[in-house]
Design a protein around this motif. Sequence first.
Motif, PDB file in Angstrom:
ATOM      1  N   THR A 110       0.783  -1.160   0.014  1.00  0.00           N
ATOM      2  CA  THR A 110      -0.032   0.109   0.108  1.00  0.00           C
ATOM      3  C   THR A 110       0.729   1.316   0.164  1.00  0.00           C
ATOM      4  N   LEU A 111       2.024   1.255   1.096  1.00  0.00           N
ATOM      5  CA  LEU A 111       2.530   2.113   1.148  1.00  0.00           C
ATOM      6  C   LEU A 111       3.966   2.883   0.218  1.00  0.00           C
ATOM      7  N   ASN A 112       4.387   1.460  -0.293  1.00  0.00           N
ATOM      8  CA  ASN A 112       5.984   1.741  -0.994  1.00  0.00           C
ATOM      9  C   ASN A 112       5.897   1.160  -2.357  1.00  0.00           C
ATOM     10  N   THR A 113       6.882   1.803  -2.919  1.00  0.00           N
ATOM     11  CA  THR A 113       7.009   1.531  -4.515  1.00  0.00           C
ATOM     12  C   THR A 113       7.743  -0.111  -4.561  1.00  0.00           C
ATOM     13  N   ALA A 114       7.701  -0.764  -5.645  1.00  0.00           N
ATOM     14  CA  ALA A 114       8.531  -1.951  -5.776  1.00  0.00           C
ATOM     15  C   ALA A 114      10.016  -1.793  -5.407  1.00  0.00           C
ATOM     16  N   GLN A 115      10.524  -0.633  -6.025  1.00  0.00           N
ATOM     17  CA  GLN A 115      11.968  -0.396  -5.424  1.00  0.00           C
ATOM     18  C   GLN A 115      11.956  -0.239  -4.066  1.00  0.00           C
ATOM     19  N   GLU A 116      11.365   0.502  -3.200  1.00  0.00           N
ATOM     20  CA  GLU A 116      11.378   0.591  -1.841  1.00  0.00           C
ATOM     21  C   GLU A 116      11.088  -0.756  -1.119  1.00  0.00           C
ATOM     22  N   ILE A 117      10.213  -1.809  -1.724  1.00  0.00           N
ATOM     23  CA  ILE A 117      10.099  -3.060  -0.856  1.00  0.00           C
ATOM     24  C   ILE A 117      11.348  -3.686  -1.145  1.00  0.00           C
ATOM     25  N   ASP A 118      11.993  -3.632  -2.377  1.00  0.00           N
ATOM     26  CA  ASP A 118      13.203  -4.433  -2.651  1.00  0.00           C
ATOM     27  C   ASP A 118      14.392  -4.202  -1.715  1.00  0.00           C
ATOM     28  N   GLU A 119      14.364  -2.847  -1.442  1.00  0.00           N
ATOM     29  CA  GLU A 119      15.316  -2.245  -0.559  1.00  0.00           C
ATOM     30  C   GLU A 119      14.964  -2.907   0.971  1.00  0.00           C
ATOM     31  N   ILE A 120      13.656  -2.918   1.284  1.00  0.00           N
ATOM     32  CA  ILE A 120      13.460  -3.115   2.829  1.00  0.00           C
ATOM     33  C   ILE A 120      14.051  -4.358   3.134  1.00  0.00           C
ATOM     34  N   PHE A 121      13.692  -5.319   1.996  1.00  0.00           N
ATOM     35  CA  PHE A 121      13.724  -7.054   2.352  1.00  0.00           C
ATOM     36  C   PHE A 121      15.232  -7.095   2.212  1.00  0.00           C
ATOM     37  N   ALA A 122      15.889  -6.347   1.422  1.00  0.00           N
ATOM     38  CA  ALA A 122      17.411  -6.594   1.364  1.00  0.00           C
ATOM     39  C   ALA A 122      18.268  -6.057   2.281  1.00  0.00           C
ATOM     40  N   TRP A 123      17.637  -5.044   3.120  1.00  0.00           N
ATOM     41  CA  TRP A 123      18.075  -4.390   4.443  1.00  0.00           C
ATOM     42  C   TRP A 123      17.824  -5.635   5.418  1.00  0.00           C
ATOM     43  N   THR A 124      16.832  -6.281   5.469  1.00  0.00           N
ATOM     44  CA  THR A 124      16.596  -7.200   6.703  1.00  0.00           C
ATOM     45  C   THR A 124      17.628  -8.280   6.499  1.00  0.00           C
ATOM     46  N   GLN A 125      17.890  -8.620   5.310  1.00  0.00           N
ATOM     47  CA  GLN A 125      19.288  -9.647   5.466  1.00  0.00           C
ATOM     48  C   GLN A 125      20.488  -9.047   5.720  1.00  0.00           C
ATOM     49  N   ALA A 126      20.734  -7.843   5.472  1.00  0.00           N
ATOM     50  CA  ALA A 126      21.969  -7.241   5.692  1.00  0.00           C
ATOM     51  C   ALA A 126      22.221  -6.528   7.052  1.00  0.00           C
ATOM     52  N   ASP A 127      21.258  -6.302   7.607  1.00  0.00           N
ATOM     53  CA  ASP A 127      21.516  -5.492   9.087  1.00  0.00           C
ATOM     54  C   ASP A 127      21.895  -6.419  10.259  1.00  0.00           C
ATOM     55  N   GLU A 128      23.194  -6.276  10.540  1.00  0.00           N
ATOM     56  CA  GLU A 128      23.785  -7.165  11.606  1.00  0.00           C
ATOM     57  C   GLU A 128      23.060  -7.060  12.969  1.00  0.00           C
ATOM     58  N   HIS A 129      22.434  -6.245  13.320  1.00  0.00           N
ATOM     59  CA  HIS A 129      21.783  -6.057  14.440  1.00  0.00           C
ATOM     60  C   HIS A 129      20.418  -7.052  14.336  1.00  0.00           C
ATOM     61  N   LEU A 130      19.953  -6.769  13.417  1.00  0.00           N
ATOM     62  CA  LEU A 130      18.535  -7.608  13.343  1.00  0.00           C
ATOM     63  C   LEU A 130      18.740  -9.039  13.115  1.00  0.00           C
ATOM     64  N   GLN A 131      19.744  -9.281  12.094  1.00  0.00           N
ATOM     65  CA  GLN A 131      20.257 -10.767  11.997  1.00  0.00           C
ATOM     66  C   GLN A 131      20.689 -11.407  13.227  1.00  0.00           C
ATOM     67  N   PHE A 132      21.212 -10.485  14.179  1.00  0.00           N
ATOM     68  CA  PHE A 132      22.070 -11.211  15.251  1.00  0.00           C
ATOM     69  C   PHE A 132      21.064 -11.590  16.220  1.00  0.00           C
ATOM     70  N   LYS A 133      19.882 -10.902  16.410  1.00  0.00           N
ATOM     71  CA  LYS A 133      18.845 -11.335  17.289  1.00  0.00           C
ATOM     72  C   LYS A 133      17.945 -12.596  16.510  1.00  0.00           C
ATOM     73  N   ALA A 134      17.820 -12.498  15.532  1.00  0.00           N
ATOM     74  CA  ALA A 134      17.142 -13.541  14.817  1.00  0.00           C
ATOM     75  C   ALA A 134      18.025 -14.826  14.711  1.00  0.00           C
ATOM     76  N   GLN A 135      19.268 -14.679  14.593  1.00  0.00           N
ATOM     77  CA  GLN A 135      20.064 -15.993  14.826  1.00  0.00           C
ATOM     78  C   GLN A 135      20.494 -16.558  16.174  1.00  0.00           C
TER      79      GLN A 135
END
Length: 323
Positions: A110-135
Amino acid sequence: MSDAYQAINWNLIEDQVDKATWEKLTEQFWLDTRIPLSNDLDDWRKMMAEEHQLVGHVFGGLTLLDTLQSQNGMSSLKTNVRTQHETAVLNNIEFMESVHAKSYSSIFETLNTAQEIDEIFAWTQADEHLQFKAQKINDVYHNGSPLQKKVASVFLETFLFYSGFYTPLYYLGHNKLNNVAEIIKLILRDESVHGTYIGYKFQLGFNELEENQQSELKDWLYSFLLELYENEEHFTHTLYDPVGWTESVLTFIRYNANKALMNLGQDPLFPDGADDVNPVVMNGISTTTSNHDFFSQVGNGYRLGQVEAMENQDYLYGLNDTK
């Protein structure tokens, strides 16, 4: 036949908390498709680029954690249950975690463009602190004891989600993104029941341990919480420094860490209480949700019954009388 498969019998309940939780969760059933997210587009267009990035990353992080909970969390808990009815409840929780994860994609669409959505999901894989807690949580799901797995689940749902929940609750308090916030409040209501129920099951097992085993598990539990909190501090600075909300968010996180400990029957660790949390956000954290007119905005009013999230005291009786 000693190896005969046993049918689940809901007319013979071993633990009344299983039945109460099943009824609560099924009454609360909802789907994101009934919330008119497009009504928030006017608010969205007026927000700054920094706010757009914050909202996208916050919901991207929540999507990742809900995915973990739906794909790995509940299946790990189902390997050690007390009753067949507990498995049924965990099946329900597992499905709703998938609904939660999908809901964020509805927000993105609803809120984001396709390019922005791609960036968001790429960020979730790359952010070290988010990945740390998930792992860290996932490692406990794969390698921890049954009680440690319950701790990890409660920490995820009652503590780690809340750095993300702060943003929509803050905007709700300022009358922005109200329909996005409606979804978050529905998720919050679910998570309240999930954390309380799994915390209750933890307490049953914890109370059966010898004193030295309890002490050892408590040492691990608090050490694990502090490790997660240290990472959460870094994660929060990364997300919220650009908009200046960091210290307020950290107070909110510490408050909810204490709530997670209480769900597990343990003493709070941090000095932060409800009075220390931003009152705008604290008002939004109420798990009741709006009832909108069916023909304009559809909130949770389409549900068959009005229900509240379970509070801690709803399960306290179960520790003394589980039959």
